[in-house]
Design a protein around this motif. Structure first.
Motif, short mmCIF file in Angstrom:
data_model
loop_
_atom_site.label_atom_id
_atom_site.label_comp_id
_atom_site.label_asym_id
_atom_site.label_seq_id
_atom_site.Cartn_x
_atom_site.Cartn_y
_atom_site.Cartn_z
N PRO A 130 0.79 -1.23 0.00
CA PRO A 130 0.00 0.00 0.00
C PRO A 130 0.82 1.28 0.00
N LEU A 131 2.09 1.23 0.38
CA LEU A 131 2.92 2.43 0.45
C LEU A 131 3.82 2.59 -0.79
N ALA A 132 3.63 1.76 -1.79
CA ALA A 132 4.48 1.83 -2.98
C ALA A 132 4.27 3.14 -3.72
N VAL A 133 5.36 3.65 -4.30
CA VAL A 133 5.30 4.88 -5.09
C VAL A 133 4.52 4.60 -6.37
N SER A 134 3.72 5.57 -6.79
CA SER A 134 2.92 5.41 -8.01
C SER A 134 3.80 5.51 -9.25
N ALA A 135 3.61 4.59 -10.17
CA ALA A 135 4.37 4.56 -11.43
C ALA A 135 3.47 5.01 -12.58
N PRO A 136 3.83 6.08 -13.29
CA PRO A 136 2.98 6.59 -14.37
C PRO A 136 3.06 5.72 -15.63
N LEU A 137 2.02 5.82 -16.45
CA LEU A 137 1.97 5.05 -17.69
C LEU A 137 3.10 5.44 -18.65
N SER A 138 3.59 6.66 -18.54
CA SER A 138 4.63 7.11 -19.44
C SER A 138 5.90 6.27 -19.34
N LEU A 139 6.12 5.61 -18.21
CA LEU A 139 7.29 4.75 -18.07
C LEU A 139 7.28 3.61 -19.08
N PHE A 140 6.11 3.08 -19.36
CA PHE A 140 6.00 1.95 -20.29
C PHE A 140 6.25 2.40 -21.72
N THR A 141 5.70 3.55 -22.06
CA THR A 141 5.93 4.09 -23.39
C THR A 141 7.40 4.41 -23.59
#
Length: 222
Positions: A143-154
């Motif tokens: 639950p405390l993990a940093v949010s990863a944006p979709l732009s990382l995959f692109t």
């Protein structure tokens, strides 16, 4: 040993949950394999060494039966001992270069990169076959993990040309944008193993990969 060509690193990636009795764990894993899971990661932080080796061996046999690949979380020695298809290492769980050398070219090496693209670049340079970004959604597991944006995959697809794995709070309902952004692997725990019918839940993901077909660039294959 299944040849781990990067061009084939695509599909639903089940990560085993904590706390299930061995017989129940094996039954649930077999269910999701029957539903189309292509990769299984055995993650177990609490079981003793002998029992972990026994379970890992049983999971390896199940994966072979269904044509899937088994990776071991954070334990290179165990992966080699049970002839698993590879190992997945977290940020503080081992040296990627040493793991690559030990695994050789016939086994997979995955690396957790959280929301850090520079970490992903370093992991690929060290020999990682895929990199994982997450949490892409709020996760009951972390639950405390940093949010990863979709732009990382692109960006990963454009700049690193290796498969990217999305993890964290993924469900069959929210997975499509991840694949559209460039994710090739969807790592799922709760939505699979918390379902009343794990096989049916795994099956629900399969059309999403057909809706977002993708071939990796030739430079990304062995």
């Amino acid at each position: 040993m299944i040849e781990p060509a990067r061009s084939k690193l695509r599909g639903l990636y089940a990560i085993t949950p904590q706390g299930l009795a061995p017989a129940n764990l094996l039954a649930r894993v077999e269910a999701v394999l029957g539903g189309g899971v292509a990769f299984v990661q055995y993650r177990d932080k609490g079981t003793g060494g002998a029992r972990r080796a026994e379970l890992a061996g049983a999971l390896r046999r199940l994966c072979r039966q269904y044509g899937a690949r088994l990776l071991i979380n954070d334990d290179l020695a165990l992966a080699l001992a049970v002839d698993a298809d590879g190992v997945h290492l977290g940020g503080t769980d081992g040296d990627l270069v040493a793991a690559r050398q030990a695994l050789g070219s016939g086994r997979l090496l995955g690396a957790s990169c959280y929301a850090d693209f520079d970490r992903a670049r370093t992991a690929v340079s060290a020999g990682a076959d895929y990199v994982a970004f997450g949490a892409v959604h709020p996760s009951p597991t972390k639950p405390l993990a940093v949010s990863a944006p979709l732009s990382l995959f692109t960006r990963c697809r454009a700049e690193l040309a290796v498969p990217a794995c999305a993890i964290g709070g993924i469900t069959a309902e929210n997975a499509s944008p991840l694949l559209a952004a460039g994710a090739d692997l969807l790592a799922v725990i709760s939505d699979l193993f918390g379902a009343a019918d794990s096989a049916a839940r795994a099956s629900a993901y399969q059309p999403l990969f057909k809706e977002h077909p993708r071939d990796l660039p030739q430079s990304a294959t062995f």
